[in-house]
Scaffold this active site. Structure first.
Site, mmCIF file in Angstrom:
data_model
loop_
_atom_site.group_PDB
_atom_site.id
_atom_site.type_symbol
_atom_site.label_atom_id
_atom_site.label_comp_id
_atom_site.label_asym_id
_atom_site.label_seq_id
_atom_site.Cartn_x
_atom_site.Cartn_y
_atom_site.Cartn_z
ATOM 1 N N GLU A 1 -22.125 10.225 19.471
ATOM 2 C CA GLU A 1 -22.626 8.935 19.944
ATOM 3 C C GLU A 1 -22.298 7.921 19.106
ATOM 4 O OE1 GLU A 1 -26.852 7.010 20.782
ATOM 5 O OE2 GLU A 1 -26.786 9.068 21.206
ATOM 6 N N CYS B 1 -30.504 2.565 20.392
ATOM 7 C CA CYS B 1 -29.177 2.886 20.874
ATOM 8 C C CYS B 1 -28.715 2.383 22.309
ATOM 9 C CB CYS B 1 -28.494 4.190 20.691
ATOM 10 S SG CYS B 1 -29.610 5.569 21.526
#
Length: 509
Positions: free
Chosen positions: A245, A282
């Protein structure tokens, strides 16, 4: 040469607190990986590993007071936020234990011979087996949920894979403490402590992804760091899966009808989402497409008021603070970019929240304004004012992959009137999770969750949150014409384990 010490640092002051470890040498990385590899047989029994995951949750809860104290000292995220994150982490461990018990993730499929098929079908039995040792790279912003005891570790252990975790330098003391808690839980079930390895240091992270006994890797962090490790994983003599990620802008589209209907509520909600955790999520909304005109002005007024009332906060480390201050300044210097609330440096160690505005047509084609389409980690967002639907769509067409994409619709649009379905069709290719009339911050641990997205959000199509995260650490294998006495127990006709399976074309539960 002596190994470099690893210090715990207080982000509120920038001062070193104590030495907690030393950076691992190549030999120490090798030893950790080999110990993890040797622990694989202890995870073969699904009953044992489910019990291990539940014990891990219990042990973390028992050590809660000490864990929260150490975590707050190293991250400045605050006891309330950290307490919630630890609870989420324990819930996730137990959720994976339930998945292990159920056994559907093994994906058992059995076909008996069929000579009438074209071509004829032999006896075939397929299921999934663990890959082996998984390298886990901890995130800075979630010291529990995406770190040593987090989703990558929990899902890998659920799959039957030992882990070696590369700690994040922002919370090394906590990483050591949590690793010891997980090893205590392992000992309760006669699992070797090597089942959860821990190493510190940049070079250790590089050595880890290159180690021949590491079978896969999970990473949460920056595009630059993640891409370097991804390339290293692919360049090995035997390439391995790398589930990374890396970065996400998380665009939000606000329709004119939605702004007309509830501009003030949307502005307040946006402020809460973009400043949550000092903007260190995020899934923080980093780009907002809002209409020009009176409704958009009302929205900006609400956003301005709410952000102005937000207290300055401490970022996870001073490097991130410096990058945030510099990144905001560089964006604000672009012509015709305005700062209704100026983000940047607060006191000596804090940052203040704010946002930038720009006409959407500046982002519609390649140029200097591309900087506004890059993630800026911290409490800031960019509001691009669009004149019409075509202008908004032209900006969306230029966006890279994202973890999330959000649209705020009016009540009529949400009911199927107008362009609601059209906008969803525009957003779906951009992200792994599409939201309507909500905010992306907050990722529920649920079976239907997907936390991933097109590159650079992630390097694979998998999720790192939710039950299907376990699939990253498994591979299928089929046995053909294998005598029953030699088959794994999971693939025998009798199904004495009571597994969900597909048997001669029929789903059995």
């Amino acid at each position: 040469m002596a190994a470099a010490p690893v210090w715990s640092v207080d982000p509120r002051t920038g001062k070193q607190r104590e030495q907690v470890a030393v950076e691992a040498t190549a030999q120490e990385v090798d030893a950790a990986v080999r110990a993890a590899h040797a622990a694989r047989p202890a995870l073969v029994d699904r009953t044992v590993r489910a019990a291990f995951l539940r014990s891990a949750a219990e042990q973390l809860e028992a050590a809660k007071e000490q864990l929260i104290e150490v975590a707050d000292a190293e991250t400045a995220l605050g006891p309330v936020r950290l307490t919630g994150e630890l609870a989420r982490t324990c819930y996730q461990l137990r959720a994976f234990a339930d998945i292990v018990d159920e056994g559907a993730f093994l994906d058992v499929v059995i076909n008996h011979p069929d000579d009438t098929a074209t071509p004829p079908i032999p006896d075939l039995r397929r299921y999934k087996i663990p890959l082996g040792v998984v390298a886990v790279y901890s995130a800075s912003n979630f010291p529990f949920a995406f770190s040593v005891p987090g989703g990558d570790t929990a899902s890998a252990l659920a799959a039957g894979c030992p882990v070696v975790v590369k700690s994040h330098p922002d919370h090394p003391g906590l990483s050591e403490l949590v690793a010891s808690v997980l090893r205590r839980a392992a000992a309760q079930h006669d699992i070797p402590e090597g089942v959860v390895g821990l190493v510190h240091g940049f070079e250790a992270g590089v050595e880890l992804v290159k180690h021949p006994l590491v079978a896969a890797a999970g990473f949460t962090g920056s595009v630059r760091g993640g891409r370097a490790l991804f390339d290293a994983a692919a360049a090995r003599p035997v390439p391995i899966p790398f589930h990374g990620e890396l970065g996400s802008l998380n665009p939000v589209v606000i329709t004119e009808a939605a702004a007309n209907e509830r501009a003030e509520a949307i502005g307040t909600g946006l402020a809460g989402s973009m400043t949550l955790g000092v903007g260190q999520f995020c899934v923080k909304p980093g780009l907002v497409l809002a209409p020009a005109g009176a409704a958009g002005d009302r929205l900006l007024k609400s956003l301005t008021d709410a952000v102005s009332d937000t207290n300055a906060g401490v970022l996870l480390d001073h490097r991130m603070r410096d990058n945030f201050v510099a990144g905001v300044a560089e964006r604000a210097e672009l012509p015709e970019v305005e700062t209704p609330v100026t983000p940047g440096a607060g006191g000596d160690h804090t940052v203040s929240a704010g946002f930038l505005t720009v006409a959407a047509d500046k982002l519609a084609s390649e140029g200097a304004y591309d900087l506004l389409l890059e993630e800026c980690f911290g409490p800031v967002t960019v509001v691009a004012r669009y004149a019409d639907e075509a202008e908004a769509n032209s900006v969306l067409s230029r966006l890279p992959g994202n973890l999330t994409a959000t649209v705020h619709l009016s009540a009529e649009e949400a009911a199927g009137e107008g362009r609601g379905a059209e906008i969803l069709a525009e957003l779906t290719p951009l992200a792994g999770r599409v939201l309507v009339n909500a905010w992306p911050t907050g990722v529920a641990v649920a079976a239907a969750q997907h936390h991933g997205g097109p590159y650079p959000a992630t390097t694979s199509t998998s999720t790192s949150v939710g039950g299907t995260a376990v699939e990253r650490w498994l591979r299928p294998v089929a046995y053909q014409n294998t005598p029953a006495a030699l088959l794994p127990v999971e693939l025998r006709d009798e199904n004495e384990l009571g597994l969900p399976r597909r048997f001669n074309g029929h789903l059995e539960r």
